[in-house]
Enzyme design. Structure first.
Site, mmCIF file in Angstrom:
data_model
loop_
_atom_site.group_PDB
_atom_site.id
_atom_site.type_symbol
_atom_site.label_atom_id
_atom_site.label_comp_id
_atom_site.label_asym_id
_atom_site.label_seq_id
_atom_site.Cartn_x
_atom_site.Cartn_y
_atom_site.Cartn_z
ATOM 1 N N SER A 1 0.862 -1.185 0.000
ATOM 2 C CA SER A 1 0.000 0.000 0.000
ATOM 3 C C SER A 1 0.896 1.231 0.000
ATOM 4 O O SER A 1 2.081 1.138 0.354
ATOM 5 C CB SER A 1 -0.832 0.002 1.292
ATOM 6 O OG SER A 1 -1.478 1.242 1.491
ATOM 7 N N TYR B 1 -2.059 0.356 10.827
ATOM 8 C CA TYR B 1 -2.049 -0.126 9.442
ATOM 9 C C TYR B 1 -0.722 0.192 8.752
ATOM 10 O O TYR B 1 -0.128 -0.661 8.101
ATOM 11 C CB TYR B 1 -3.228 0.489 8.686
ATOM 12 C CG TYR B 1 -3.358 0.014 7.264
ATOM 13 C CD1 TYR B 1 -3.568 -1.340 6.977
ATOM 14 C CD2 TYR B 1 -3.293 0.900 6.195
ATOM 15 C CE1 TYR B 1 -3.687 -1.785 5.666
ATOM 16 C CE2 TYR B 1 -3.425 0.458 4.879
ATOM 17 C CZ TYR B 1 -3.620 -0.874 4.625
ATOM 18 O OH TYR B 1 -3.744 -1.313 3.324
HETATM 19 C C1 8X3 Z 1 -4.984 1.634 1.375
HETATM 20 C C2 8X3 Z 1 -4.485 2.999 1.133
HETATM 21 O O1 8X3 Z 1 -4.168 5.359 2.066
HETATM 22 O O2 8X3 Z 1 -5.973 4.025 3.022
HETATM 23 O O3 8X3 Z 1 -3.976 0.701 1.514
HETATM 24 O O4 8X3 Z 1 -3.700 3.543 3.558
HETATM 25 S S1 8X3 Z 1 -4.575 3.993 2.517
#
Ligand code: 8X3
Length: 245
Positions: A132, A145
Site C-alpha cells: 500500500s 495499518y
Molecule cells: C490503502 C491505502 O491510504 O488508506 O492501503 O492507507 S490507505
C-alpha cells in the site's frame, strides 16, 4: 491438472484479489484462489475456471493446509490483509493492531514460506505482494495499518536480496485509494464513513490494480518490476487528495 502455469491469489473472494484472479486467468494462468468466504470464492473460481480453496491467513493450520493442497506454484500474489480502525495512537485498539499484524504480516510470511519451495521448483517463480502507499510513509491515525504494511513490505523487500540468484522475481504493488470493501472493513461496516473516503474524487477500481499486477506478471522472466505505486490522479499521498464539491 492443467498445462497452464499456476498462480495463487490470496484474499481472492472480492476486491483486488478477485479482480486479479480474473486478470491472471485472462493472461493464461490457472488460478488457485484462497479466502475465508468460500461461497463467494467458489463463484469467482467458477468464473475463471480456477480452483477455490478455503484460506484464513491468520490461522496457522488453515495456511498450512492451503499450502499443502496447492500442487504447484509459479506466481504467488500476497493480497490478503486489510485495515481495522483509524485512530490516534493514544486511542488505538490493541486487538485491531493484533489482527492487522496477523493478517498483513504473519499471513504473508506463512504463505510465502509455505510456497517458496514450489515457486523455486517452477524454475520461473514470482512473488507479487500488494502492500500500500501506507507502506511508504506514515499518516495520522493510521499507525496500526502503516506499521503492519511497513513490516509486510520489509518481509517482501528483504526477499529480493535473500533470493538473488534464484529463479524468483519479486514485485511490490503499492496502491493508494482503491474502492473495494477495504474501507467498509476498516470502519466495521459503517457505509457512510466508508463512502466518505472516496467522496469527491474518482478512486482506483480493483480492476485498475489487477491490470498492473497482470502486467508485472507477464513480463519476460529476466524483467523484475521491483515496486509499483499507483494512485488516483486526484491523490498525491495518503494524506493529500483533491476533492470536488
Ligand atoms: C490503502 C491505502 O491510504 O488508506 O492501503 O492507507 S490507505
Amino acid at each position: 491438472m492443467t498445462d497452464r502455469p499456476t498462480a495463487v491469489v490470496t484474499g481472492a473472494s472480492s476486491g483486488i484479489g478477485a479482480a486479479t484472479a480474473r486478470a491472471l486467468a485472462g493472461a493464461g494462468f490457472h488460478v488457485v484462489l484462497g479466502a475465508r468466504r468460500v461461497d463467494r470464492l467458489e463463484a469467482v473460481a467458477k468464473e475463471v475456471d480456477g480452483t477455490a480453496l478455503r484460506l484464513d491467513v491468520t490461522d496457522k493450520a488453515s495456511a498450512a493446509a492451503f499450502v499443502e493442497a496447492v500442487p504447484e506454484c509459479r506466481l504467488l500474489v500476497n493480497n490478503a490483509g486489510g485495515a481495522k480502525g483509524l485512530e490516534p495512537v493514544e486511542e488505538a485498539d490493541e486487538d485491531d493492531w493484533r489482527w492487522m499484524f496477523e493478517a498483513n504480516v504473519i499471513g504473508t510470511l506463512r504463505l510465502t514460506q509455505g510456497l517458496l519451495p514450489k515457486l523455486r521448483a517452477s524454475g520461473d517463480g514470482h512473488i507479487i505482494t500488494v502492500t500500500s502507499i501506507a507502506a511508504l510513509a506514515p499518516y495520522d491515525n493510521g499507525a496500526g495499518y502503516t506499521g503492519a504494511k511497513h513490516a509486510q513490505a520489509m518481509l517482501h523487500r528483504t526477499l529480493r536480496g535473500e533470493l538473488l540468484g534464484q529463479p524468483i522475481r519479486l514485485t511490490e504493488i503499492c496502491p493508494g485509494m482503491v474502492e473495494t470493501e477495504f474501507s467498509l472493513v476498516r470502519f466495521e461496516g459503517d457505509r457512510e464513513k466508508a463512502d466518505n473516503v472516496y467522496r469527491g474524487l474518482t478512486p482506483l477500481s480493483a480492476e485498475d490494480v489487477a491490470d498492473v499486477i497482470a502486467f508485472a506478471a507477464t513480463r519476460p522472466s529476466h524483467v523484475n518490476l521491483d515496486q509499483i505505486t499507483l494512485m488516483p490522479r486526484a491523490q498525491a499521498s495518503a494524506s493529500r487528495a483533491h476533492r470536488e464539491g
